[in-house]
Motif scaffolding. Structure first.
Motif, short mmCIF file in Angstrom:
data_model
loop_
_atom_site.label_atom_id
_atom_site.label_comp_id
_atom_site.label_asym_id
_atom_site.label_seq_id
_atom_site.Cartn_x
_atom_site.Cartn_y
_atom_site.Cartn_z
N LEU A 35 0.84 -1.19 0.00
CA LEU A 35 0.00 0.00 0.00
C LEU A 35 0.88 1.24 0.00
O LEU A 35 1.70 1.44 0.90
CB LEU A 35 -0.93 0.00 1.21
CG LEU A 35 -1.87 1.20 1.33
CD1 LEU A 35 -2.87 1.23 0.18
CD2 LEU A 35 -2.62 1.16 2.67
N GLU A 37 -0.51 4.56 -0.77
CA GLU A 37 -1.26 5.73 -0.34
C GLU A 37 -2.75 5.40 -0.31
O GLU A 37 -3.22 4.59 -1.10
CB GLU A 37 -1.02 6.90 -1.31
CG GLU A 37 -1.69 8.19 -0.94
CD GLU A 37 -1.44 9.30 -1.95
OE1 GLU A 37 -1.82 10.45 -1.68
OE2 GLU A 37 -0.87 9.00 -3.03
N THR A 38 -3.47 6.03 0.61
CA THR A 38 -4.93 6.00 0.61
C THR A 38 -5.44 7.42 0.46
O THR A 38 -5.08 8.30 1.24
CB THR A 38 -5.49 5.37 1.90
OG1 THR A 38 -5.13 3.98 1.95
CG2 THR A 38 -7.01 5.47 1.93
N LYS A 40 -8.62 9.95 0.35
CA LYS A 40 -10.00 10.05 0.84
C LYS A 40 -10.71 11.17 0.07
O LYS A 40 -10.35 12.33 0.16
CB LYS A 40 -10.00 10.32 2.34
CG LYS A 40 -9.34 9.19 3.13
CD LYS A 40 -9.42 9.44 4.64
CE LYS A 40 -8.79 8.28 5.40
NZ LYS A 40 -8.87 8.46 6.88
N ARG A 58 -7.60 0.97 -6.11
CA ARG A 58 -8.90 0.41 -5.71
C ARG A 58 -9.81 1.53 -5.23
O ARG A 58 -9.49 2.25 -4.28
CB ARG A 58 -8.70 -0.61 -4.59
CG ARG A 58 -9.98 -1.12 -3.98
CD ARG A 58 -9.71 -2.05 -2.80
NE ARG A 58 -9.10 -3.30 -3.23
CZ ARG A 58 -8.85 -4.31 -2.40
NH1 ARG A 58 -9.12 -4.20 -1.10
NH2 ARG A 58 -8.31 -5.43 -2.86
N ARG A 60 -13.01 2.39 -3.28
CA ARG A 60 -13.62 1.59 -2.22
C ARG A 60 -14.74 2.36 -1.50
O ARG A 60 -14.62 3.56 -1.22
CB ARG A 60 -12.54 1.18 -1.23
CG ARG A 60 -12.97 0.43 -0.02
CD ARG A 60 -11.77 -0.18 0.71
NE ARG A 60 -10.67 0.76 0.90
CZ ARG A 60 -10.61 1.64 1.90
NH1 ARG A 60 -11.59 1.70 2.79
NH2 ARG A 60 -9.56 2.45 2.03
N SER A 62 -16.21 3.27 1.65
CA SER A 62 -15.62 3.30 2.99
C SER A 62 -16.64 3.42 4.11
O SER A 62 -16.36 3.04 5.24
CB SER A 62 -14.63 4.46 3.09
OG SER A 62 -15.24 5.69 2.74
N TYR A 204 -15.72 -2.72 -3.71
CA TYR A 204 -14.70 -1.96 -4.42
C TYR A 204 -14.62 -2.36 -5.89
O TYR A 204 -15.09 -3.43 -6.30
CB TYR A 204 -13.32 -2.12 -3.77
CG TYR A 204 -12.78 -3.54 -3.70
CD1 TYR A 204 -12.09 -4.11 -4.77
CD2 TYR A 204 -12.93 -4.30 -2.54
CE1 TYR A 204 -11.58 -5.39 -4.70
CE2 TYR A 204 -12.42 -5.59 -2.46
CZ TYR A 204 -11.74 -6.13 -3.54
OH TYR A 204 -11.24 -7.41 -3.47
N GLU A 206 -11.45 -2.40 -8.70
CA GLU A 206 -9.99 -2.31 -8.69
C GLU A 206 -9.43 -2.30 -10.11
O GLU A 206 -9.85 -3.09 -10.95
CB GLU A 206 -9.41 -3.47 -7.89
CG GLU A 206 -7.92 -3.34 -7.61
CD GLU A 206 -7.47 -4.33 -6.54
OE1 GLU A 206 -7.45 -3.95 -5.36
OE2 GLU A 206 -7.15 -5.48 -6.89
N GLU A 245 -13.04 6.13 -0.77
CA GLU A 245 -11.60 6.08 -0.58
C GLU A 245 -10.95 5.33 -1.74
O GLU A 245 -11.57 4.46 -2.37
CB GLU A 245 -11.24 5.41 0.76
CG GLU A 245 -11.71 6.23 1.96
CD GLU A 245 -11.20 5.69 3.29
OE1 GLU A 245 -10.46 4.68 3.28
OE2 GLU A 245 -11.55 6.28 4.33
N ASP A 247 -7.35 3.29 -2.62
CA ASP A 247 -6.10 2.69 -2.17
C ASP A 247 -5.19 2.47 -3.39
O ASP A 247 -5.62 1.90 -4.40
CB ASP A 247 -6.34 1.34 -1.49
CG ASP A 247 -7.23 1.47 -0.25
OD1 ASP A 247 -7.04 2.43 0.51
OD2 ASP A 247 -8.11 0.61 -0.07
N TYR A 249 -1.65 0.77 -4.74
CA TYR A 249 -0.71 -0.29 -4.38
C TYR A 249 0.41 -0.40 -5.42
O TYR A 249 0.17 -0.30 -6.63
CB TYR A 249 -1.42 -1.65 -4.34
CG TYR A 249 -2.52 -1.77 -3.32
CD1 TYR A 249 -2.22 -2.18 -2.02
CD2 TYR A 249 -3.85 -1.53 -3.66
CE1 TYR A 249 -3.23 -2.32 -1.07
CE2 TYR A 249 -4.86 -1.67 -2.73
CZ TYR A 249 -4.55 -2.07 -1.42
OH TYR A 249 -5.55 -2.21 -0.50
#
Length: 287
Positions: A35, A37-38, A40, A58, A60, A62, A204, A206, A245, A247, A249
């Protein structure tokens, strides 16, 4: 009704064919991922983020059901951007696993490939609704004024404008969207309809980034679309709104040994223009 064959075919041997096994290997639990960074995306607002080629991102749910209006550009040249209408033709009007999001001319290549979709089993409901819509486009303040006579600054179009300004883009760069988690279809009169978002917390969609990307998304001010998104029934959809959110990767390098970033078609024509070949690259660049 007969199942008429698609105009653009992606069967074995087609240039549109996808190596499903490769993309399956990139899913969570397959290739090792870290991971990075996330991001928001606030409720009723928008945000932009970068994804390097060969990474996964992804989108998502939340907190609760929420529609997201998604845009995407080549990080290094925003003239290359997601082409919703061509993606509808080459893939389908509602995308899912193994579908690709294609770029505009003269680039015409996959920008991202969907590798996992927790709503894939939703399929087609009793009204003909499906999720992850390329049929419609973003809500905007211009249509809002046309239909209601009122100004409202936080439609998806406006959210996307604000999201990309820090990256040097303008309102003219905002384009037709992928409506992530949105359920839509065509009624018996061939008219566009929207239904409440079926996504729940934890769902989610992706993507694998085929090129370096700048992405942006608006959390639609209509929320989950369970009430009129323009507020024409007197009910503000605020209570149906949630954040989303993203994500991002990084994949282990060993997973990408056989992968190459896609190239544009090697078209050498000049659209019938009688210009010297040495000048054609300048013509394409608008010089």
């Amino acid at each position: 009704m007969a199942n008429i064959e698609a105009a653009y075919r992606s069967g074995e041997g087609s240039a549109l064919a996808v190596n499903n096994a490769f993309y399956d290997s990139l899913k969570e639990g397959g290739a090792k991922r870290t991971l990075v960074e996330t991001v928001k995306v606030p409720m009723r607002s928008g945000l932009a983020w970068k994804v390097p080629a060969g990474h996964v991102f992804r989108i998502r749910v939340s907190e609760g059901p929420q529609v997201g209006d998604f845009n995407m550009w080549n990080l290094h040249d925003p003239r290359e951007r997601m082409w919703a209408s061509r993606t509808r033709q080459l893939q389908r009007a509602h995308v899912s696993t193994y579908d690709r999001l294609w770029s505009t001319l003269p680039f015409l290549r996959p920008m991202a490939t969907i590798i996992e979709d927790t709503l894939e089993d939703y399929g087609k409901d009793e009204d003909g609704g499906r999720v992850h819509d390329l049929l419609g486009t973003r809500c905007d303040p211009y249509i809002n004024y046309l239909l209601t006579g009122e100004d409202f600054d936080f439609h998806c179009h406006s959210n996307l404008v604000r999201a990309i300004l820090p990256h040097g883009l303008t309102e003219f760069d905002v384009h037709d969207v992928l409506n992530v988690f949105q359920c839509t279809g065509l009624n018996n009169d061939d008219q566009y309809f929207m239904k409440p978002c079926p996504a729940q917390k934890g769902d989610y969609l992706e993507f694998f980034a085929e090129i370096d990307l700048l992405c942006a998304m608006s959390c639609c001010p209509g929320g989950d679309l369970s009430v009129d998104f323009l507020g024409r029934d007197g009910v503000d959809p605020l209570s149906t709104c949630h954040p989303l959110e993203v994500d991002i990767y990084k994949l282990e390098s060993a997973a990408l040994v056989q992968w190459q970033s896609p190239k544009s078609p090697d078209y050498k024509g000049r659209h019938g223009l009688q210009t010297p070949a040495t000048d054609w690259e300048s013509v394409k660049r608008g010089l």
